[in-house]
Design a protein around this motif. Structure first.
Motif, PDB file in Angstrom:
ATOM      1  N   LEU A  73     -73.088  -2.687  -7.788  1.00 63.92           N
ATOM      2  CA  LEU A  73     -73.141  -4.294  -6.383  1.00 63.92           C
ATOM      3  C   LEU A  73     -74.358  -4.401  -6.457  1.00 63.92           C
ATOM      4  O   LEU A  73     -75.110  -5.570  -6.180  1.00 63.92           O
ATOM      5  N   GLU A  74     -74.899  -3.189  -6.034  1.00 68.93           N
ATOM      6  CA  GLU A  74     -76.492  -3.014  -5.781  1.00 68.93           C
ATOM      7  C   GLU A  74     -77.899  -3.719  -6.169  1.00 68.93           C
ATOM      8  O   GLU A  74     -78.974  -4.460  -6.268  1.00 68.93           O
ATOM      9  N   ILE A  75     -77.156  -3.566  -7.687  1.00 64.57           N
ATOM     10  CA  ILE A  75     -77.924  -4.416  -8.641  1.00 64.57           C
ATOM     11  C   ILE A  75     -77.654  -5.474  -8.820  1.00 64.57           C
ATOM     12  O   ILE A  75     -78.942  -6.377  -9.439  1.00 64.57           O
ATOM     13  N   THR A  76     -76.825  -6.279  -8.317  1.00 62.91           N
ATOM     14  CA  THR A  76     -76.317  -7.554  -8.488  1.00 62.91           C
ATOM     15  C   THR A  76     -76.984  -8.112  -7.359  1.00 62.91           C
ATOM     16  O   THR A  76     -77.112  -9.456  -7.831  1.00 62.91           O
ATOM     17  N   GLU A  77     -76.844  -7.565  -6.419  1.00 65.94           N
ATOM     18  CA  GLU A  77     -77.102  -8.341  -4.904  1.00 65.94           C
ATOM     19  C   GLU A  77     -78.970  -8.637  -5.215  1.00 65.94           C
ATOM     20  O   GLU A  77     -79.386  -9.173  -5.111  1.00 65.94           O
ATOM     21  N   LYS A  78     -79.748  -7.744  -5.586  1.00 60.22           N
ATOM     22  CA  LYS A  78     -80.806  -7.894  -6.405  1.00 60.22           C
ATOM     23  C   LYS A  78     -81.160  -9.010  -6.884  1.00 60.22           C
ATOM     24  O   LYS A  78     -81.948  -9.556  -7.002  1.00 60.22           O
ATOM     25  N   ALA A 135     -83.577 -14.354 -15.762  1.00 60.05           N
ATOM     26  CA  ALA A 135     -82.412 -13.702 -16.352  1.00 60.05           C
ATOM     27  C   ALA A 135     -83.079 -12.841 -17.078  1.00 60.05           C
ATOM     28  O   ALA A 135     -82.425 -10.807 -16.894  1.00 60.05           O
ATOM     29  N   LYS A 136     -84.545 -12.815 -18.039  1.00 60.77           N
ATOM     30  CA  LYS A 136     -85.716 -12.135 -18.627  1.00 60.77           C
ATOM     31  C   LYS A 136     -85.876 -10.666 -17.090  1.00 60.77           C
ATOM     32  O   LYS A 136     -85.475  -9.926 -17.620  1.00 60.77           O
ATOM     33  N   GLU A 137     -85.484 -11.285 -16.149  1.00 60.27           N
ATOM     34  CA  GLU A 137     -86.305 -10.549 -14.818  1.00 60.27           C
ATOM     35  C   GLU A 137     -85.100  -9.510 -14.659  1.00 60.27           C
ATOM     36  O   GLU A 137     -85.281  -8.102 -14.573  1.00 60.27           O
ATOM     37  N   ALA A 138     -84.302  -9.934 -14.663  1.00 58.95           N
ATOM     38  CA  ALA A 138     -82.971  -8.954 -14.319  1.00 58.95           C
ATOM     39  C   ALA A 138     -82.645  -8.103 -15.613  1.00 58.95           C
ATOM     40  O   ALA A 138     -81.948  -6.842 -15.620  1.00 58.95           O
ATOM     41  N   LEU A 139     -82.707  -8.511 -16.830  1.00 60.59           N
ATOM     42  CA  LEU A 139     -82.388  -7.898 -18.372  1.00 60.59           C
ATOM     43  C   LEU A 139     -83.007  -6.114 -17.622  1.00 60.59           C
ATOM     44  O   LEU A 139     -83.022  -4.920 -18.470  1.00 60.59           O
ATOM     45  N   GLU A 140     -84.590  -7.003 -17.464  1.00 61.55           N
ATOM     46  CA  GLU A 140     -85.371  -5.616 -17.032  1.00 61.55           C
ATOM     47  C   GLU A 140     -85.462  -4.158 -16.760  1.00 61.55           C
ATOM     48  O   GLU A 140     -84.989  -3.009 -16.177  1.00 61.55           O
ATOM     49  N   LEU A 141     -84.421  -5.148 -14.816  1.00 61.30           N
ATOM     50  CA  LEU A 141     -83.843  -4.116 -14.468  1.00 61.30           C
ATOM     51  C   LEU A 141     -82.496  -2.991 -14.237  1.00 61.30           C
ATOM     52  O   LEU A 141     -82.491  -2.065 -13.893  1.00 61.30           O
ATOM     53  N   ILE A 142     -81.531  -4.147 -15.255  1.00 59.77           N
ATOM     54  CA  ILE A 142     -80.638  -3.258 -15.452  1.00 59.77           C
ATOM     55  C   ILE A 142     -80.929  -1.988 -16.706  1.00 59.77           C
ATOM     56  O   ILE A 142     -80.587  -1.545 -16.456  1.00 59.77           O
ATOM     57  N   ASN A 143     -81.553  -2.870 -17.786  1.00 60.52           N
ATOM     58  CA  ASN A 143     -82.756  -1.402 -18.533  1.00 60.52           C
ATOM     59  C   ASN A 143     -83.712  -0.623 -18.265  1.00 60.52           C
ATOM     60  O   ASN A 143     -82.348   0.556 -17.882  1.00 60.52           O
ATOM     61  N   LYS A 144     -83.413  -0.759 -16.972  1.00 62.87           N
ATOM     62  CA  LYS A 144     -84.578   0.473 -16.413  1.00 62.87           C
ATOM     63  C   LYS A 144     -83.458   1.522 -15.650  1.00 62.87           C
ATOM     64  O   LYS A 144     -82.766   2.391 -15.161  1.00 62.87           O
ATOM     65  N   THR A 145     -82.645   0.817 -14.635  1.00 59.85           N
ATOM     66  CA  THR A 145     -81.486   0.834 -13.664  1.00 59.85           C
ATOM     67  C   THR A 145     -79.898   2.396 -14.223  1.00 59.85           C
ATOM     68  O   THR A 145     -79.528   3.195 -14.120  1.00 59.85           O
ATOM     69  N   PHE A 146     -80.147   1.446 -15.771  1.00 60.05           N
ATOM     70  CA  PHE A 146     -78.750   2.204 -16.151  1.00 60.05           C
ATOM     71  C   PHE A 146     -79.650   2.817 -17.319  1.00 60.05           C
ATOM     72  O   PHE A 146     -78.533   2.973 -17.805  1.00 60.05           O
ATOM     73  N   GLU A 147     -80.663   2.950 -17.596  1.00 60.29           N
ATOM     74  CA  GLU A 147     -81.554   3.210 -18.586  1.00 60.29           C
ATOM     75  C   GLU A 147     -80.549   3.078 -20.068  1.00 60.29           C
ATOM     76  O   GLU A 147     -80.398   3.909 -21.031  1.00 60.29           O
ATOM     77  N   THR A 148     -80.338   1.768 -20.081  1.00 58.81           N
ATOM     78  CA  THR A 148     -80.472   1.462 -22.040  1.00 58.81           C
ATOM     79  C   THR A 148     -80.808   0.114 -22.120  1.00 58.81           C
ATOM     80  O   THR A 148     -82.416  -0.173 -21.655  1.00 58.81           O
ATOM     81  N   GLU A 149     -80.396   0.005 -22.930  1.00 62.57           N
ATOM     82  CA  GLU A 149     -81.458  -0.972 -24.331  1.00 62.57           C
ATOM     83  C   GLU A 149     -81.187  -2.676 -24.289  1.00 62.57           C
ATOM     84  O   GLU A 149     -81.289  -2.735 -25.434  1.00 62.57           O
ATOM     85  N   LEU A 150     -80.408  -3.503 -23.609  1.00 57.82           N
ATOM     86  CA  LEU A 150     -79.575  -4.232 -23.951  1.00 57.82           C
ATOM     87  C   LEU A 150     -81.070  -5.299 -24.135  1.00 57.82           C
ATOM     88  O   LEU A 150     -81.878  -5.807 -23.618  1.00 57.82           O
ATOM     89  N   PRO A 151     -80.680  -6.285 -25.250  1.00 55.74           N
ATOM     90  CA  PRO A 151     -81.168  -7.017 -26.320  1.00 55.74           C
ATOM     91  C   PRO A 151     -81.035  -8.193 -25.662  1.00 55.74           C
ATOM     92  O   PRO A 151     -80.961  -8.324 -24.503  1.00 55.74           O
TER      93      PRO A 151
END
Length: 282
Positions: A73-78, A135-151
């Motif tokens: 929820l926190e990352i979704t808000e951001k 959405a690209k900025e969102a993807l960068e935040l998601i990958n950084k936060t959850f230590e993933t490499e979503l394409p």
């Protein structure tokens, strides 16, 4: 108005009541930390109040927050706040649920080694440039936060959520709009046996026109004629015969698939855009 907590959903989300005694969802960082039912909500911590589609929305929030960890929820808000600033418009409240659920599912899917290809990525990047950049900025935040490499494909899916929530439509409508544009571009590509120069201004104008054409089609609000349009249509039919014939094929596809009869004015402006792209590629 003094807001009191009716139910704590998590540290950042509570259910309260408005002046009519109706359920509202109140969101804010740490708004419910060490608080319980009946406590007063600190006004300076209130970041957003949801009052639409409640209690349905409240029920969905409770269910999802029970199943999904709070950091989603926190990352979704951001992400939503960043997109709101970048795109300079607000979103339907349901995006908090749909996007949070999507991000959680995508991260889980990644950790299980399951990735889904986005077949509409190219069209999404062209049709919804602003949403895609957000959405690209969102993807960068998601990958950084959850230590993933979503394409990159995932950015296309997130962009759909922004488009959907901005238009107050359904995800199915968004996907359908994009697919119709994709099919129309394929008809043009095959008819003229050419590849588009996707970085050209003429191609961008064509895609933008198609996007609004499809929206008018789905809303059943075709363009209406003026005297000048009728004169221009005759000129276009005579001077841009190949492009006009291509538009007739597109119109046939639209009619057979969706029962929509494109007006002469729709055909006129689509012919002009196709002719510009064809000339650019000649």
């Amino acid at each position: 108005m003094v807001l009191k907590i009716v139910k704590v959903l998590n540290n950042n989300v509570v259910i309260s009541l408005n002046e009519k005694g109706e359920d509202i969802i109140v969101m804010g960082s740490g708004i419910a930390f060490q608080k319980k039912r009946g406590d007063t909500i600190e006004e300076n911590k209130v970041e957003r109040i949801f009052s639409q589609q409640v209690p349905d929305l409240a029920a969905k929030f409770q269910k999802i927050l029970h199943e999904i960890p709070g950091e989603y929820l926190e990352i979704t808000e951001k992400i939503i706040e960043n997109a709101r600033k970048k795109l300079e418009h607000d979103f339907d409240d349901n995006i908090y649920l749909s996007l949070m659920d999507h991000i959680h599912f995508s991260v889980q899917r990644y950790r299980e080694g399951m990735l889904i290809k986005n077949q509409l990525l190219t069209e999404t990047k062209m049709m919804y440039r602003g949403e895609y950049e957000a959405a690209k900025e969102a993807l960068e935040l998601i990958n950084k936060t959850f230590e993933t490499e979503l394409p990159e494909d995932e950015a296309g899916f997130i962009a759909f959520h922004f488009v959907n929530a901005g238009m107050n439509g359904s995800m199915e409508d968004t996907v359908q709009r994009t697919r119709i544009v994709q099919d129309t571009l394929m008809i043009i590509r095959n008819y003229f046996k050419m590849e588009f120069q996707e970085d050209s201004l003429d191609y961008y104008r064509l895609v933008t026109h198609l996007k609004f054409f499809v929206q008018r089609m789905m809303d059943k609000k075709p363009l209406t004629a003026t005297d000048g349009d009728r004169q221009l249509l005759e000129l276009v039919e005579n001077n841009y015969k190949k492009s006009y014939e291509c538009v007739r094929r597109i119109s046939k596809y639209i009619h057979l698939e969706f029962g929509y009869q494109a007006s002469d004015e729709e055909k006129l402006y689509l012919t002009i855009h196709i002719e510009r792209v064809r000339e650019h590629n000649a």
